[in-house]
Enzyme design. Sequence first.
Site, PDB file in Angstrom:
ATOM      1  N   TYR A  68       0.838  -1.013  -0.068  1.00  0.00           N
ATOM      2  CA  TYR A  68       0.137   0.014   0.111  1.00  0.00           C
ATOM      3  C   TYR A  68       0.869   1.440   0.192  1.00  0.00           C
ATOM      4  CZ  TYR A  68      -3.845   3.033   1.868  1.00  0.00           C
ATOM      5  OH  TYR A  68      -4.939   4.078   1.950  1.00  0.00           O
ATOM      6  N   LYS A 127      -1.560  -1.340  -3.920  1.00  0.00           N
ATOM      7  CA  LYS A 127      -2.611  -0.493  -3.919  1.00  0.00           C
ATOM      8  C   LYS A 127      -1.827   0.938  -4.133  1.00  0.00           C
ATOM      9  CE  LYS A 127      -6.233   1.814  -1.009  1.00  0.00           C
ATOM     10  NZ  LYS A 127      -6.720   1.740   0.036  1.00  0.00           N
TER      11      LYS A 127
END
Length: 299
Positions: free
Chosen positions: A141, A169
């Site tokens: 992330y 992400k």
Amino acid sequence: MTTHPAAPPLGRTLCAMITPFTPSGTLDLDGAQHLARHLVANGCDGLVLSGTTGESPTTSDAEKSDLVRAVREAIGDRAKIVTGVGTPDTRHTAELAREAEKAGADGLLVVAPYYSRPPQEAIEAHFREIADAGGLPLMVYDVPARTGTRIAPETLLRLAEHPGIIAVKDCSQDFLGAQKVLSRTALAYYAGCDEHNLALYAVGGTGYVSTVANVIPNHLRAVLDAFDAGDTARAARLQQRATPLIEAVMSAGLPGTVTAKALMNALGLPAGPVRRPLQPADRGTAEALLSLHADLLGT
């Protein structure tokens, strides 16, 4: 017709699910199960729990595990469950990774260690240690606006060599950097900012991890479905129609958790309050969000 992987390992249309709380502020597991079933029935093939939108900084380790168990019970194998385990502490993150596996998650969302601002070599070592901690695949992330630390594209290129690190992400706001990694690795790339859902998908991304999917899951899925069907003009129109609501939820000066919960409460979906230090949106904000939502859906 545009081709994308038929069944990405962690899903394609993932919702960054809010964490429902009761009016007194305790974890609402019944609400979480109801919401999870609703989201899966309306276009989400994956749920990301305990991320930014899920208020992970203010939920306990036990609450995170309980949430995974409850959602898994509710949705069975109808969608993937990715759960956030990122902390500033590598040892703690590894412990959470093992607990997530025991609780029934399919994958891990791991943010760069925040506050301490480690150099890239230390960031790489952190992710490798978490990927080695258990048997679940890892979604990196990258959200430097929150962590204070960018995961450099060169670091992602090296991390892609690890068999347990399979996805990103992307909230880097660096579209060129994302395309650079996409073009040189097999990492599954997910838009983490809703305004990039279609754009990243169009250059080979896997899908999205969306806050706004809490309130318009079917509409956001329809964007990708139209693109896959070769109707790129329709995909663009649908993305553009969602832009006012995306802006209001994500870029109106309040955290997305606050605005999403305000709209969800107004729609009668399980949400409840936010936990301090966050504060609820005022009535005017909630009413404006509800109006934009109604305009989008034509109701």
